[in-house]
Design a protein around this motif. Structure first.
Motif, mmCIF file in Angstrom:
data_model
loop_
_atom_site.group_PDB
_atom_site.id
_atom_site.type_symbol
_atom_site.label_atom_id
_atom_site.label_comp_id
_atom_site.label_asym_id
_atom_site.label_seq_id
_atom_site.Cartn_x
_atom_site.Cartn_y
_atom_site.Cartn_z
ATOM 1 N N GLN A 282 -6.022 36.682 26.029
ATOM 2 C CA GLN A 282 -7.255 37.259 26.565
ATOM 3 C C GLN A 282 -7.143 37.192 28.091
ATOM 4 O OE1 GLN A 282 -10.736 35.162 25.258
ATOM 5 N NE2 GLN A 282 -10.496 35.801 23.128
ATOM 6 N N GLU B 229 -21.461 34.880 28.506
ATOM 7 C CA GLU B 229 -21.411 36.303 28.158
ATOM 8 C C GLU B 229 -19.992 36.868 28.349
ATOM 9 O OE1 GLU B 229 -23.329 38.078 26.520
ATOM 10 O OE2 GLU B 229 -22.719 40.141 26.938
ATOM 11 N N ARG C 268 -17.981 35.748 25.390
ATOM 12 C CA ARG C 268 -18.346 36.480 24.168
ATOM 13 C C ARG C 268 -17.650 37.844 24.161
ATOM 14 N NH1 ARG C 268 -21.297 40.239 22.241
ATOM 15 N NH2 ARG C 268 -22.240 40.896 24.201
ATOM 16 N N ARG C 269 -17.675 38.500 25.310
ATOM 17 C CA ARG C 269 -17.045 39.821 25.387
ATOM 18 C C ARG C 269 -15.515 39.728 25.331
ATOM 19 N NH1 ARG C 269 -20.062 44.089 28.251
ATOM 20 N NH2 ARG C 269 -22.264 43.601 28.159
ATOM 21 N N ASP D 179 -13.885 37.640 23.668
ATOM 22 C CA ASP D 179 -13.552 37.436 22.249
ATOM 23 C C ASP D 179 -13.514 38.759 21.476
ATOM 24 O OD1 ASP D 179 -13.199 34.747 22.532
ATOM 25 O OD2 ASP D 179 -15.246 34.202 21.928
ATOM 26 N N THR D 180 -14.200 39.778 21.991
ATOM 27 C CA THR D 180 -14.152 41.089 21.320
ATOM 28 C C THR D 180 -13.029 41.966 21.889
ATOM 29 O OG1 THR D 180 -15.589 42.272 22.867
ATOM 30 C CG2 THR D 180 -16.705 41.042 21.098
ATOM 31 N N GLY D 181 -12.270 41.424 22.851
ATOM 32 C CA GLY D 181 -11.133 42.174 23.392
ATOM 33 C C GLY D 181 -11.397 42.842 24.736
ATOM 34 N N GLU D 182 -12.624 42.676 25.249
ATOM 35 C CA GLU D 182 -12.929 43.321 26.531
ATOM 36 C C GLU D 182 -12.361 42.513 27.698
ATOM 37 O OE1 GLU D 182 -16.916 45.318 26.922
ATOM 38 O OE2 GLU D 182 -17.113 43.934 28.621
#
Ligand code: ADP
Ligand code: ASP
Ligand code: MG
Length: 406
Positions: A35, A120, A123-124, A126-129
């Motif tokens: 990441q 935040e 969290r993002r 973790d979604t690949g952003e």
């Protein structure tokens, strides 16, 4: 899968082609399964231009408005980098300091980070952003934009890496690592594969601008693994690590210089208790940082000379303060001198070796360079000399300590 923070300095985002190249490095890191969070500086030259506008607009500008102006450079590159990543198929969005927020104190122009809310962002991620964070900026307790001092994007990156508990913080710049001395003035400087936090801290605070001092402090306190490397060439850079990770320790690891110093000598200062406090107190109240200080014993028991250094930018202010208190202190003369340079040799090996200072003094003497002030710490010796000898002195010392590349 780990988390990596990648920071790109001004030359690495100098134009759109460079920003694309940097986006490629982000993509490659993601393809290695990590990441990534990105921190960007302003495009090369932009911050200087913005600082110039402020000086032109007002002789004594409002520091809060200065921050509002100079922070804008990073906003541009954060947006452009997010676009370049999106073009490459990487989900990304830009973040300004106050949006995260990166909270700082209210010392405008050289604010310190007090906390980063990274929930935040995590969290993002973790979604690949990929978050693309504007370096160098934060928000004060009253909601004003702040900046972290010149070179402050390094500090943004390391503080973010600490908040994200990142595996590593990579500082991409225009050199491929930390060298024994600034490679721009010593051609024979050698790249260090590893350097200790302590040495890097001294190198940075004594003038090696490759990393902002505060960034090294945060890395050391939070044990962030820090790497300095080039965004132009492949290959590993320099790792900043704990002392026990370094197998073969040199006595002297590097040499730094700072042209940012100015010297002030007060001649015939009354030699009595309380005088030093009466001089340095008002300077400190006026926000002037004093660095090296020497005072001789008085020959007649009545007065002595006092020499100290301040940064060149604060010289005028220091002189104003000293003239203001002379009515009370009554020193003989005030002699300001901006034409000086501070040269420092640094190495943790100094703790266990004798004769390190002597080698410095001998090398300078052999080159006819007069030493004006000396100061030492456990792992550093600094001297103040005439600015015209900067290159000569640095190169002579580099050779004297056996640091030249073979
Ligand atoms: P960036 O814009 O990427 O933050 P900087 O200009 O702040 O880059 O820092 C990189 C520069 O630091 C190099 O170009 C180099 O001239 C200078 N520098 C000074 N001392 C050293 C050193 N010991 N090792 C490497 N670079 C150094
Ligand atoms: N752009 C800012 C400066 O030039 C911050 C940085 O590059 O680190 O000082
Ligand atoms: Mg820099």
């Amino acid at each position: 899968m780990g988390r990596i923070v990648q920071k790109f300095g001004g030359t690495s985002v100098a134009d759109i082609a460079h920003i694309r190249n940097a986006a490629g490095l982000v993509q490659a890191e993601r393809e290695r399964g990590n990441q990534v969070a990105v921190v960007v500086s302003a495009m090369a030259g932009v911050t200087n231009q913005l600082v110039g506008y402020c000086s032109e607009a007002a002789a004594l500008y409002d520091a809060r408005e200065y921050d509002s102006v100079v922070a804008s450079g990073e906003q541009v590159t954060a947006g452009l980098m997010a676009m370049a990543l999106q073009e490459a198929g990487v989900p990304a969005r830009s973040w300004l300091g106050p949006q995260i927020p990166i909270r700082t104190n209210d010392v405008h122009g050289k604010a310190r980070i007090v906390g980063i809310d990274s929930v935040e962002l995590e969290r993002r991620m973790d979604t690949g952003e990929v978050p693309v964070v504007a370096g160098f900026q934060g928000v004060s307790p009253t909601g004003r934009i702040t900046t972290l001092g010149r070179g402050g994007s390094d500090t943004s990156a390391v503080a973010l890496a600490a908040a994200l508990k990142a595996e590593r913080c990579d500082i991409y710049t225009d050199v491929d690592g930390v060298y024994t001395c600034d490679p721009r003035i010593v051609r024979g400087a050698r790249k260090l594969h590893k350097i200790t936090y302590e040495e890097m801290l001294e190198m940075a605070s004594q003038g090696a601008k490759v990393l902002q001092t505060r960034s090294v402090e945060i890395a050391m306190n939070h044990r962030v693994r820090l790497q300095v490397l080039s965004s132009f060439d492949d290959g590993p850079g320099t790792l900043v690590v704990d002392e026990d990770e370094i197998v073969e320790q040199q006595v002297v690891s590097g040499i730094a210089y700072s042209r940012d110093e100015a010297k002030i000598t007060l001649v015939k200062v009354p030699d009595k208790p309380g005088v030093a406090a009466a001089i340095f107190g008002p300077l400190s109240d006026a926000g002037v940082n004093v660095d090296m200080i020497v005072q001789n014993i008085s020959e007649d028991g009545k007065s002595t000379d006092l020499t100290f250094t301040v940064s060149k930018a604060e010289l005028k202010q220091a002189v104003r303060v000293l003239e203001g208190i002379n009515g009370e202190i009554r020193f003989g003369q005030l002699r300001p001198d901006p034409n000086v340079v501070k040269i420092s040799v640094i190495g943790v090996g100094m703790r266990s070796h004798a004769g390190v200072a002597l080698r410095m003094f001998t090398a300078l003497a052999e080159n006819g360079i007069n030493i004006q002030v000396i100061s030492t710490s456990e792992i550093k010796i600094s001297v103040l000399v005439d600015e015209k000898y900067t290159e000569l002195a640095v190169r002579a010392l580099h050779t004297a300590y056996g640091l030249d590349a073979t």
